[in-house]
Design an enzyme around this catalytic site. Structure first.
Site, PDB file in Angstrom:
ATOM      1  NE  ARG A 297     177.740  26.512  85.746  1.00 57.20           N
ATOM      2  CZ  ARG A 297     178.385  25.314  85.903  1.00 57.20           C
ATOM      3  NH1 ARG A 297     179.512  25.061  85.556  1.00 57.20           N
ATOM      4  NH2 ARG A 297     177.434  24.303  85.756  1.00 57.20           N
TER       5      ARG A 297
ATOM      6  CB  CYS B  33     170.491  22.400  90.287  1.00 56.18           C
ATOM      7  SG  CYS B  33     172.015  22.650  89.613  1.00 56.18           S
TER       8      CYS B  33
ATOM      9  NE  ARG C 193     170.838  27.175  91.094  1.00 54.03           N
ATOM     10  CZ  ARG C 193     171.648  27.159  90.209  1.00 54.03           C
ATOM     11  NH1 ARG C 193     171.476  27.551  88.778  1.00 54.03           N
ATOM     12  NH2 ARG C 193     173.033  26.505  90.327  1.00 54.03           N
TER      13      ARG C 193
ATOM     14  CG  ASP D  18     171.241  18.016  82.940  1.00 57.27           C
ATOM     15  OD1 ASP D  18     170.710  17.418  81.923  1.00 57.27           O
ATOM     16  OD2 ASP D  18     172.491  17.629  83.172  1.00 57.27           O
TER      17      ASP D  18
ATOM     18  CB  ALA E 296     177.347  20.327  80.818  1.00 60.91           C
TER      19      ALA E 296
END
Length: 264
Positions: free
Chosen positions: A21, A146, A166, A169, A263
């Site tokens: 993404r 997340c 899910r 990082d 990010a």
């Protein structure tokens, strides 16, 4: 924290390159599990310095049911800044789902309070679950959860918890998540009269961002140090009464901090 380094090494050596993404690109594996026995110490990564202040304040913020970054900013925590709108709002993210999940009949369900009561009253229940993943509201969240769902488990007087994450990082996020849920177990155990057990971390898309590879290699070159311990004020018996001052990390030694871009 060998478990964490093993995951990082696995992804570094065998990860599949994928677009994402953010447009950064990742190296990724799907499905991984780590186990941490909290009797062996508090699982805070030692191969780089971690910012415990942010971890503690973020967890307290979740438990308040708050979804505005004002509390975090007032306490010098900036980890959610990039996603907040001009008013500091994030939409119905973790705290809202944990403490005020909207039911179709207009009620709001306090999942955390319900789980505390169930652990006390029915510790063998297989329904000791909290979910932050609400499909009806995903599009209203500035960042969908997340770490999406977690389940508690009581056996032999010990409280354990398994998290399903899910999206993981590995370099920036996962050390925070491990420490945060380990701390939640310690807090939940104290207020329910149990001993801390295991934290089981289960990851879905486990990834290193393409611009974190040098940092990962540096971290993998370092030897883990002994784990610290986390002490809680024993007088706190209400989960929602904990304050930042009620936690003391003892014996934390770490290698130097490693900077890496987030990010967005």
């Amino acid at each position: 924290m060998k478990q964490y380094l093993d995951l990082m090494r696995l992804v570094r050596e065998h990860g599949t390159f994928k677009s994402d993404r953010t447009g950064t690109g990742t190296f990724s594996v799907f499905g991984h599990q780590m186990r941490f026995d909290l009797a062996e110490g508090f699982p805070l990564v030692t191969t780089k310095k971690c910012h415990l202040k942010s971890i503690v304040h973020e967890l307290l913020w979740f438990l308040k049911g708050d979804t505005n970054i004002r509390y975090l900013k007032e306490n010098g925590v900036s980890i959610w800044d990039e996603w907040a709108d001009g008013n500091g709002d994030l939409g119905p993210v973790y705290g809202y789902q944990w403490r005020s999940w909207p039911a179709p009949d207009g009620r709001h369900i306090d999942q955390i309070a319900n789980v505390v009561n169930m652990i006390r009253d029915n510790p063998d229940s297989r329904r000791l679950i909290v979910s932050a993943w609400n499909p009806a509201l995903i599009d209203e969240m500035k960042l969908p959860p997340c770490h999406a769902l977690f389940q508690f488990y009581v056996a032999d007087g010990r409280l354990s918890c398994q998290l399903y994450q899910r999206s993981a990082d590995i370099f920036l996020g996962v050390p925070f998540n491990i420490a945060s849920y380990a701390l939640l177990i310690l807090m939940m155990a104290q207020v329910t009269g149990l001993a801390p057990g295991e934290f089981v971390w289960t990851g879905g898309d486990c990834h290193l961002y393409a611009n974190h590879l040098e940092q990962a290699d540096l971290q993998l070159s370092r030897e883990p140090l002994p784990l610290p311990t986390m002490q809680l004020d024993p007088d706190v018996k209400d989960l929602f009464a904990f304050r930042f001052e009620d936690f003391e990390l003892v014996g934390y030694q770490s290698h130097p901090h490693i900077k890496a871009p987030v990010a967005i």
